[in-house]
Design a protein around this motif. Structure first.
Motif, mmCIF file in Angstrom:
data_model
loop_
_atom_site.group_PDB
_atom_site.id
_atom_site.type_symbol
_atom_site.label_atom_id
_atom_site.label_comp_id
_atom_site.label_asym_id
_atom_site.label_seq_id
_atom_site.Cartn_x
_atom_site.Cartn_y
_atom_site.Cartn_z
ATOM 1 N N GLY A 52 0.797 -1.211 0.000
ATOM 2 C CA GLY A 52 0.000 0.000 0.000
ATOM 3 C C GLY A 52 0.833 1.266 0.000
ATOM 4 N N CYS A 53 2.049 1.168 0.494
ATOM 5 C CA CYS A 53 2.967 2.310 0.545
ATOM 6 C C CYS A 53 4.382 1.733 0.410
ATOM 7 N N ALA B 41 8.236 0.684 -0.195
ATOM 8 C CA ALA B 41 9.571 1.261 -0.142
ATOM 9 C C ALA B 41 10.336 0.755 -1.366
ATOM 10 N N ARG C 135 12.944 4.404 1.663
ATOM 11 C CA ARG C 135 12.038 5.527 1.393
ATOM 12 C C ARG C 135 10.748 4.956 0.811
ATOM 13 N N HIS C 136 9.630 5.354 1.387
ATOM 14 C CA HIS C 136 8.310 4.855 0.970
ATOM 15 C C HIS C 136 7.648 5.822 -0.004
ATOM 16 N N TYR C 137 6.840 5.260 -0.893
ATOM 17 C CA TYR C 137 6.078 6.037 -1.871
ATOM 18 C C TYR C 137 4.615 5.614 -1.800
ATOM 19 N N ARG C 138 3.739 6.606 -1.667
ATOM 20 C CA ARG C 138 2.307 6.322 -1.640
ATOM 21 C C ARG C 138 1.858 5.906 -3.046
ATOM 22 N N VAL C 139 0.929 4.971 -3.118
ATOM 23 C CA VAL C 139 0.449 4.494 -4.414
ATOM 24 C C VAL C 139 -0.075 5.642 -5.286
ATOM 25 N N ASP D 98 1.099 8.429 -5.585
ATOM 26 C CA ASP D 98 2.257 9.195 -6.047
ATOM 27 C C ASP D 98 3.188 8.371 -6.940
ATOM 28 N N ARG E 228 8.119 13.752 -3.476
ATOM 29 C CA ARG E 228 8.335 12.315 -3.305
ATOM 30 C C ARG E 228 7.372 11.570 -4.226
ATOM 31 N N THR E 229 7.759 11.456 -5.483
ATOM 32 C CA THR E 229 6.973 10.752 -6.486
ATOM 33 C C THR E 229 7.844 9.670 -7.098
#
Length: 95
Positions: free
Chosen positions: A2-3, A5, A26-30, A32, A53-54
């Motif tokens: 879901g988020c 890394a 580093r995590h990325y939101r779906v 983004d 943060r994309t």
């Protein structure tokens, strides 16, 4: 995922980061995560207007996108601005 890394994507695709290993967690939101299938100009506009943060995903043959991404990173670094985006290359380079 879901988020995810970057480390999650390494495991998922059975590969490792080419660069930026210190950002592995580093995590990325779906929302983004963006698939890049446009022109270089459209991509650069997106990079400059999207959240810092994309995660961008494009085909390995898109040299223009890779160079544009590196250029944008360099431009922001010179201005001492944060750049947390990542570029995920997928596919195979037809040799």
């Amino acid at each position: 995922l879901g988020c995810p890394a970057l480390a999650d994507l390494e495991r998922l695709f059975g590969t490792e980061l080419i660069n930026g290993k210190r950002h592995r967690f580093r995590h990325y939101r779906v929302p983004d995560i963006n698939l890049v299938s446009t022109s270089l100009g459209e991509f650069l506009t997106s990079v400059r207007t999207m959240p810092t943060r994309t995660l961008y995903v494009t085909h390995v043959t898109r040299d223009d996108i890779v160079l544009g991404f590196l250029g944008e990173y360099s431009r922001l670094k010179r201005r001492d601005k944060s750049f947390e985006s990542a570029l995920l290359l997928c596919g195979q380079d037809p040799v």
